[in-house]
Design a protein around this motif. Structure first.
Motif, PDB file in Angstrom:
ATOM      1  N   VAL A  73       0.749  -1.228  -0.004  1.00 22.26           N
ATOM      2  CA  VAL A  73      -0.064  -0.034   0.007  1.00 22.26           C
ATOM      3  C   VAL A  73       0.741   1.305  -0.108  1.00 22.26           C
ATOM      4  O   VAL A  73       1.977   1.082   0.697  1.00 22.26           O
ATOM      5  CB  VAL A  73      -0.786   0.093   1.409  1.00 22.26           C
ATOM      6  CG1 VAL A  73      -1.675   1.271   1.158  1.00 22.26           C
ATOM      7  CG2 VAL A  73      -1.480  -1.112   1.190  1.00 22.26           C
ATOM      8  N   PHE A  74       0.505   2.316  -0.744  1.00 24.51           N
ATOM      9  CA  PHE A  74       1.142   3.468  -0.776  1.00 24.51           C
ATOM     10  C   PHE A  74       0.142   4.384  -0.270  1.00 24.51           C
ATOM     11  O   PHE A  74      -1.130   4.796  -0.962  1.00 24.51           O
ATOM     12  CB  PHE A  74       1.674   4.023  -2.203  1.00 24.51           C
ATOM     13  CG  PHE A  74       2.630   4.963  -2.090  1.00 24.51           C
ATOM     14  CD1 PHE A  74       4.041   4.912  -2.021  1.00 24.51           C
ATOM     15  CD2 PHE A  74       1.962   6.255  -2.033  1.00 24.51           C
ATOM     16  CE1 PHE A  74       4.703   6.179  -1.896  1.00 24.51           C
ATOM     17  CE2 PHE A  74       2.815   7.502  -2.046  1.00 24.51           C
ATOM     18  CZ  PHE A  74       4.309   7.169  -2.005  1.00 24.51           C
ATOM     19  N   LEU A  75       0.285   5.022   0.927  1.00 24.24           N
ATOM     20  CA  LEU A  75      -0.552   6.143   1.438  1.00 24.24           C
ATOM     21  C   LEU A  75      -0.178   7.517   1.410  1.00 24.24           C
ATOM     22  O   LEU A  75       1.054   7.853   1.841  1.00 24.24           O
ATOM     23  CB  LEU A  75      -0.713   5.738   2.914  1.00 24.24           C
ATOM     24  CG  LEU A  75      -1.532   6.655   3.826  1.00 24.24           C
ATOM     25  CD1 LEU A  75      -3.019   6.848   3.413  1.00 24.24           C
ATOM     26  CD2 LEU A  75      -1.496   6.079   5.208  1.00 24.24           C
ATOM     27  N   ILE A  76      -0.729   8.498   0.838  1.00 26.59           N
ATOM     28  CA  ILE A  76      -0.306   9.768   0.798  1.00 26.59           C
ATOM     29  C   ILE A  76      -1.178  10.759   1.825  1.00 26.59           C
ATOM     30  O   ILE A  76      -2.439  10.539   1.911  1.00 26.59           O
ATOM     31  CB  ILE A  76      -0.710  10.407  -0.442  1.00 26.59           C
ATOM     32  CG1 ILE A  76       0.201   9.802  -1.517  1.00 26.59           C
ATOM     33  CG2 ILE A  76      -0.360  12.014  -0.452  1.00 26.59           C
ATOM     34  CD1 ILE A  76      -0.284  10.514  -3.013  1.00 26.59           C
ATOM     35  N   GLY A  77      -0.579  11.133   2.925  1.00 25.67           N
ATOM     36  CA  GLY A  77      -1.070  11.629   4.116  1.00 25.67           C
ATOM     37  C   GLY A  77      -0.895  10.749   5.309  1.00 25.67           C
ATOM     38  O   GLY A  77      -1.576   9.766   5.437  1.00 25.67           O
ATOM     39  N   HIS A  78      -0.164  10.937   6.329  1.00 30.26           N
ATOM     40  CA  HIS A  78      -0.072  10.268   7.448  1.00 30.26           C
ATOM     41  C   HIS A  78      -0.904  10.337   8.709  1.00 30.26           C
ATOM     42  O   HIS A  78      -0.987   9.506   9.232  1.00 30.26           O
ATOM     43  CB  HIS A  78       1.563  10.422   7.721  1.00 30.26           C
ATOM     44  CG  HIS A  78       1.910   9.927   8.997  1.00 30.26           C
ATOM     45  ND1 HIS A  78       2.104   8.370   9.120  1.00 30.26           N
ATOM     46  CD2 HIS A  78       2.386  10.188  10.422  1.00 30.26           C
ATOM     47  CE1 HIS A  78       2.346   8.061  10.272  1.00 30.26           C
ATOM     48  NE2 HIS A  78       2.669   9.165  10.927  1.00 30.26           N
ATOM     49  N   GLY A  79      -1.238  11.765   8.884  1.00 31.88           N
ATOM     50  CA  GLY A  79      -1.992  12.081  10.269  1.00 31.88           C
ATOM     51  C   GLY A  79      -1.066  11.336  11.146  1.00 31.88           C
ATOM     52  O   GLY A  79      -0.092  11.621  11.676  1.00 31.88           O
ATOM     53  N   ILE A  80      -1.908  10.812  12.255  1.00 26.36           N
ATOM     54  CA  ILE A  80      -1.365   9.983  13.409  1.00 26.36           C
ATOM     55  C   ILE A  80      -0.926   8.384  13.131  1.00 26.36           C
ATOM     56  O   ILE A  80      -0.408   7.897  13.917  1.00 26.36           O
ATOM     57  CB  ILE A  80      -2.233   9.993  14.619  1.00 26.36           C
ATOM     58  CG1 ILE A  80      -3.590   9.390  14.346  1.00 26.36           C
ATOM     59  CG2 ILE A  80      -2.331  11.563  14.927  1.00 26.36           C
ATOM     60  CD1 ILE A  80      -4.384   9.106  15.642  1.00 26.36           C
ATOM     61  N   GLY A  81      -1.078   8.292  11.700  1.00 28.76           N
ATOM     62  CA  GLY A  81      -0.630   6.858  11.339  1.00 28.76           C
ATOM     63  C   GLY A  81      -1.681   5.712  11.660  1.00 28.76           C
ATOM     64  O   GLY A  81      -1.249   4.609  11.758  1.00 28.76           O
ATOM     65  N   THR A  82      -2.945   6.177  11.650  1.00 27.46           N
ATOM     66  CA  THR A  82      -4.138   5.049  11.992  1.00 27.46           C
ATOM     67  C   THR A  82      -4.052   3.815  11.314  1.00 27.46           C
ATOM     68  O   THR A  82      -3.855   2.673  11.475  1.00 27.46           O
ATOM     69  CB  THR A  82      -5.262   5.729  12.003  1.00 27.46           C
ATOM     70  OG1 THR A  82      -5.562   6.789  13.007  1.00 27.46           O
ATOM     71  CG2 THR A  82      -6.428   4.741  12.538  1.00 27.46           C
ATOM     72  N   LEU A  83      -4.064   4.051   9.875  1.00 27.49           N
ATOM     73  CA  LEU A  83      -4.118   3.146   8.867  1.00 27.49           C
ATOM     74  C   LEU A  83      -2.785   2.084   8.792  1.00 27.49           C
ATOM     75  O   LEU A  83      -2.892   0.899   8.891  1.00 27.49           O
ATOM     76  CB  LEU A  83      -4.518   3.707   7.522  1.00 27.49           C
ATOM     77  CG  LEU A  83      -5.909   3.931   7.108  1.00 27.49           C
ATOM     78  CD1 LEU A  83      -5.906   4.294   5.819  1.00 27.49           C
ATOM     79  CD2 LEU A  83      -6.716   2.708   7.323  1.00 27.49           C
ATOM     80  N   ALA A  84      -1.903   2.821   8.830  1.00 23.50           N
ATOM     81  CA  ALA A  84      -0.502   1.918   8.789  1.00 23.50           C
ATOM     82  C   ALA A  84      -0.165   1.209  10.097  1.00 23.50           C
ATOM     83  O   ALA A  84       0.244   0.076  10.046  1.00 23.50           O
ATOM     84  CB  ALA A  84       0.729   2.936   8.608  1.00 23.50           C
ATOM     85  N   SER A  85      -0.708   2.015  11.170  1.00 24.82           N
ATOM     86  CA  SER A  85      -0.664   1.078  12.438  1.00 24.82           C
ATOM     87  C   SER A  85      -1.748  -0.041  12.547  1.00 24.82           C
ATOM     88  O   SER A  85      -1.402  -1.176  13.006  1.00 24.82           O
ATOM     89  CB  SER A  85      -0.883   1.667  13.633  1.00 24.82           C
ATOM     90  OG  SER A  85       0.001   2.837  13.547  1.00 24.82           O
ATOM     91  N   TYR A  86      -3.032   0.092  11.841  1.00 24.94           N
ATOM     92  CA  TYR A  86      -3.920  -0.772  11.894  1.00 24.94           C
ATOM     93  C   TYR A  86      -3.668  -2.169  11.130  1.00 24.94           C
ATOM     94  O   TYR A  86      -3.591  -3.073  11.518  1.00 24.94           O
ATOM     95  CB  TYR A  86      -5.163  -0.403  11.287  1.00 24.94           C
ATOM     96  CG  TYR A  86      -6.352  -1.324  11.312  1.00 24.94           C
ATOM     97  CD1 TYR A  86      -7.115  -1.615  12.290  1.00 24.94           C
ATOM     98  CD2 TYR A  86      -6.568  -2.038  10.127  1.00 24.94           C
ATOM     99  CE1 TYR A  86      -8.271  -2.364  12.466  1.00 24.94           C
ATOM    100  CE2 TYR A  86      -7.591  -2.880  10.158  1.00 24.94           C
ATOM    101  CZ  TYR A  86      -8.539  -2.940  11.297  1.00 24.94           C
ATOM    102  OH  TYR A  86      -9.573  -3.736  11.199  1.00 24.94           O
TER     103      TYR A  86
END
Length: 246
Positions: A73-86
């Motif tokens: 997965v390539f994600l643009i926009g980190h925020g607090i990292g919710t998706l990558a942590s999930y």
């Protein structure tokens, strides 16, 4: 929303604060917010693994319904990292333009990944190998909304080049509940690149109210089950103009 602690500001006017009430729900929440703008990330301190935002839960369902065995997965926009942590067991590459956001995600929200690339998401995606991703996700905002370099025909062509044969682009956007000219234009532009698209929106009270809109595009049909879309319902955007790079 009533804050239980004073916001701590950085030079970039990023606020981190804790509150006991969020969107009508009582609890203990830590919030990341750009000053004067919408909330960018929320950690439920009582249930740290919980995905608070509905749009993220809708994106999760689209990913798992479309390809339960996805890996890259390539994600643009980190925020607090919710998706990558999930999805800590998946291979995420995350693009974030603001180093302060990455720092706060680690020090205040517990993000532990080493997969964040600093810089412009479009340029970073362009440097990736072609046909290497199951999903490209867009969750990037400024005060003016989604940056225009992420809504053009050229950008959508880039995403298709980076997705593998069964890959899907999923975007979190903001739009009005009436016929929104920008949302219609984004959808029309997507259809120039991808044969299959689906658009989902949260309910809103008035036609001028802004709401989250999740838009997905692929070279194959996009499956989902409405009961797992976290309150999002499918909508059909109107016909708009094709957006080109300026």
């Amino acid at each position: 929303m009533q804050s239980s602690s004073q916001p701590s500001r950085s030079p970039q006017d990023i606020e981190v604060y804790e509150t006991t009430e969020l969107y009508g729900e009582n609890g203990r929440f830590r919030v990341l917010q750009f000053s004067g703008e919408a909330v960018q990330g929320v950690l439920d301190l009582n249930h740290p693994r919980r995905v608070v935002f509905e749009y993220l839960r809708a994106m999760i369902h689209l990913m798992e319904a479309g390809n339960p065995y996805f890996e890259d997965v390539f994600l643009i926009g980190h925020g607090i990292g919710t998706l990558a942590s999930y999805y800590s067991d998946k291979r995420f590459r995350v693009a974030e333009i603001n180093p302060r956001v990455v720092e706060l995600s680690r020090t205040r929200f517990g993000y532990a990944g080493d997969n964040v690339l600093l810089g412009d998401g479009r340029s970073l995606l362009a440097a990736e190998p072609d046909r290497s991703y199951d999903y490209v996700l867009l969750d990037a905002f400024t005060a003016a909304g989604t940056p225009p370099q992420f809504t053009s025909l050229e950008f959508f062509g880039l995403t298709r080049a980076k997705l593998n044969t069964h890959g899907t682009l999923i975007m979190n956007l903001m739009g009005r509940s009436g016929q929104d000219r920008l949302i219609s234009a984004i959808h029309t532009t997507l259809r120039e690149i991808y044969p299959y698209t689906r658009t989902f929106a949260l309910p809103a009270e008035g036609t001028a109210d802004l709401r989250n809109i999740v838009m997905a595009a692929s070279t194959r049909p996009i499956p989902c089950q409405s009961r797992h879309m976290a309150g999002f319902s499918e909508i059909t955007p109107g016909l708009g103009h094709v957006i080109r790079d300026r």
